[in-house]
Design an enzyme around this catalytic site. Structure first.
Site, PDB file in Angstrom:
ATOM      1  N   THR A  70     -31.103   3.311   5.057  1.00 46.75           N
ATOM      2  CA  THR A  70     -31.187   3.558   3.833  1.00 46.75           C
ATOM      3  C   THR A  70     -30.705   2.530   2.906  1.00 46.75           C
ATOM      4  OG1 THR A  70     -29.133   4.942   3.579  1.00 46.75           O
ATOM      5  CG2 THR A  70     -31.180   6.186   3.982  1.00 46.75           C
ATOM      6  N   THR A 115     -31.775  -2.319   7.629  1.00 47.27           N
ATOM      7  CA  THR A 115     -30.641  -3.089   7.010  1.00 47.27           C
ATOM      8  C   THR A 115     -29.726  -4.025   7.950  1.00 47.27           C
ATOM      9  OG1 THR A 115     -28.830  -1.182   7.609  1.00 47.27           O
ATOM     10  CG2 THR A 115     -30.115  -0.626   5.505  1.00 47.27           C
ATOM     11  N   CYS A 128       0.922  -1.316  -0.040  1.00 52.34           N
ATOM     12  CA  CYS A 128       0.216   0.018   0.103  1.00 52.34           C
ATOM     13  C   CYS A 128       0.989   1.203  -0.019  1.00 52.34           C
ATOM     14  CB  CYS A 128      -1.018   0.034   1.365  1.00 52.34           C
ATOM     15  SG  CYS A 128      -2.202   1.292   1.044  1.00 52.34           S
ATOM     16  N   THR A 148     -25.967   2.713  10.792  1.00 54.46           N
ATOM     17  CA  THR A 148     -26.902   2.743   9.771  1.00 54.46           C
ATOM     18  C   THR A 148     -27.762   4.109   9.790  1.00 54.46           C
ATOM     19  OG1 THR A 148     -28.997   1.482   9.297  1.00 54.46           O
ATOM     20  CG2 THR A 148     -28.730   2.071  11.459  1.00 54.46           C
ATOM     21  N   TYR A 149     -28.244   4.341   8.425  1.00 52.85           N
ATOM     22  CA  TYR A 149     -28.994   5.549   8.171  1.00 52.85           C
ATOM     23  C   TYR A 149     -30.212   4.855   7.784  1.00 52.85           C
ATOM     24  CZ  TYR A 149     -24.205   7.168   7.953  1.00 52.85           C
ATOM     25  OH  TYR A 149     -22.697   7.409   8.184  1.00 52.85           O
ATOM     26  N   GLU A 209     -22.178   4.533   0.471  1.00 53.26           N
ATOM     27  CA  GLU A 209     -22.928   3.228   1.214  1.00 53.26           C
ATOM     28  C   GLU A 209     -21.697   2.170   0.625  1.00 53.26           C
ATOM     29  OE1 GLU A 209     -26.734   3.273  -0.985  1.00 53.26           O
ATOM     30  OE2 GLU A 209     -27.620   2.954   1.161  1.00 53.26           O
TER      31      GLU A 209
HETATM   32  C1  LIG Z   1     -23.978  -0.601   3.577  1.00 47.24           C
HETATM   33  C2  LIG Z   1     -25.289   0.039   3.287  1.00 47.24           C
HETATM   34  C3  LIG Z   1     -26.300  -0.746   2.568  1.00 47.24           C
HETATM   35  C4  LIG Z   1     -25.817   0.537   4.578  1.00 47.24           C
HETATM   36  C5  LIG Z   1     -26.849   1.302   4.729  1.00 47.24           C
HETATM   37  N1  LIG Z   1     -27.141   2.400   3.933  1.00 47.24           N
HETATM   38  C6  LIG Z   1     -27.676   1.464   5.699  1.00 47.24           C
HETATM   39  O1  LIG Z   1     -27.812   2.897   6.248  1.00 47.24           O
HETATM   40  O2  LIG Z   1     -27.732   0.824   6.935  1.00 47.24           O
END
Ligand SMILES: CC(C)C[C@H](N)C(=O)O
Length: 415
Positions: free
Chosen positions: A311, A320, A43, A308-309, A385
């Site tokens: 989404t 998720t 790296c 997590t968001y 993401e």
């Molecule tokens: C890795 C992603 C799919 C995570 C997703 N955006 C979330 O808020 O949990």
């Protein structure tokens, strides 16, 4: 990492502590160990930064000529560096014993400090490559730009301006281009499972929730492990490292092999987290031996694991958890680590082959991952993401390395 501010905060706190905080190792040694760790994955980005840091800490410039120019004590770290980077299951107490006994010996606290730095920089190399950063900065470097330790990029034009010796001359700051995954969609090679399907599958999994017998769960883990060995890494085998990297690497041909294909000579069995876990064992051991670093690592792991968001691409309010868990446990499965309460069957339902191949490469062969691979994977997801997935690679891999290392240190101490 700036996309994920809460995580970034923990990351910087930890990195700052292991490199600049209280700890048994001298500062220049810490940066040299970081160079040795990044060297295992070629790296160049991290090596360049850590070389600068090494010099700023008044490290001996001679050492930067390579491993033949460093004290034997540091060179003795080579074995655990390569084992932890590629096949951590091979680490045993004799490696720790070799370091802590005899001439040029290490204290146990020093060994643990070194282990944390090694694991941090191995995993950070995974992150750097899987985000396509190494390639990007190599290209900038060949176009005449220099990059410096605070990660801004400068031109070479004014590099001899009057500065105090500790300052790095920063001249013109150049915006590093940021790739938006949507701007140049790569031509799809294989159709991906879309977000809708993924959401449907997560829903079905939570509705099905059946109790599984322990034997069945163990079988599912083994299936995933065997299948992972059939997944080839993305990209092609890397070329020999250039001289300014290979001088920090010994036994460069020692690489990852699939856990399922490990040589049974060493009688290595699956690492069962119920016998040695981060929460119950690793955390307190590392805390005890090295200035409470366990607290920082624990916060960082926890943040990455739970981040997590809600989404997925353009969808909102999505739970998720299952998708993120599948990624986290798949990464540790590549090192033969099994969580007995997890149903590994979910991995096959939620991670398709191309994603698995990307994760496997990012985890085990980071230097093969290019920006192209990064673009090709998770096409319906946002850039942030993808970075999120790469953060999980970093943290889950680091935890795996530390689990093996700390279990070994514990065995060394107790018998
Ligand atoms: C890795 C992603 C799919 C995570 C997703 N955006 C979330 O808020 O949990």
């Amino acid at each position: 990492m700036g996309y994920h501010k809460t995580y970034l905060d923990h990351f910087l706190k930890t990195q700052n502590f292991i490199l600049r905080g209280d700890g048994p190792l001298p500062y220049d040694h810490r940066h040299y160990i970081a160079i040795m760790a990044a060297g295992r994955h070629q790296c160049s980005y991290l090596i360049t930064l850590q070389k600068q840091e090494f010099l700023l800490q008044r490290g001996d410039p001679e050492w930067l000529k390579g491993l033949h120019h460093i004290p034997a004590k540091l060179r003795n770290l080579n074995d655990i560096n390569k084992i932890l980077a590629h096949r951590p299951w091979l680490l045993n107490k004799s490696h720790i014993e070799k370091l802590t006994k005899g001439k040029d010996s290490w204290s146990l606290a020093e060994v643990v400090h070194a282990i944390v730095i090694l694991a941090h920089f191995h995993s950070l190399s995974s992150f750097v490559f899987s985000c396509g950063l190494n390639q990007e900065l190599d290209q900038l470097a060949s176009a005449g730009y220099q990059f410096v330790s605070d990660s801004t990029v400068t031109t070479k034009t004014n590099s001899n301006s009057k500065t105090k010796p500790k300052d790095i001359p920063i001249v013109e700051t150049v915006e590093v281009p940021v790739w938006k995954s949507a701007s140049t969609p790569p031509s799809p090679t294989e159709p991906e499972v879309g977000i809708n399907t993924l959401m449907q599958r997560m829903k079905t999994l939570s509705e099905q929730q059946q109790e599984c017998k322990p034997e069945e769960l163990a079988k599912r883990f083994e299936n995933i492990e065997t299948q992972s060995a059939e997944i080839g890494a993305v990209g092609s085998e890397p070329q020999c490292a250039p001289a300014d990297i290979s001088c920090y690497v010994e036994d460069a041909s020692f690489m990852y092999i699939d856990f399922a294909k490990r040589n049974d000579l060493h009688d290595i069995t699956t690492f069962r987290v119920q016998d040695y876990s981060w929460d119950d064992h690793g955390y307190s051991l590392v805390n005890r031996l090295y200035n409470d670093v366990g607290n920082l690592l624990d916060d960082k792991f926890r943040t990455a694991y739970n981040l997590t968001y809600y989404t997925m691409g353009s969808r909102t309010d999505v739970d998720t958890t299952r998708f993120r868990r599948a990624i986290w446990y798949y990464i540790q499965c590549l090192f033969g680590i099994r969580h007995d309460d997890y149903d590994y069957g979910e991995i096959n339902a939620l991670l398709e082959r191309t994603l698995k191949a990307f994760i496997k490469s990012a985890t085990c062969y980071p230097d093969r991952v290019t920006k192209k691979d990064y673009d090709r994977v998770l096409r319906e997801f946002h850039y942030s993401e993808k970075v999120h997935v790469n953060l999980m690679v970093l943290e889950s891999r680091m935890q795996a390395e530390l689990l093996y290392a700390l279990r070994t240190v514990n065995r060394y101490m107790t018998n």
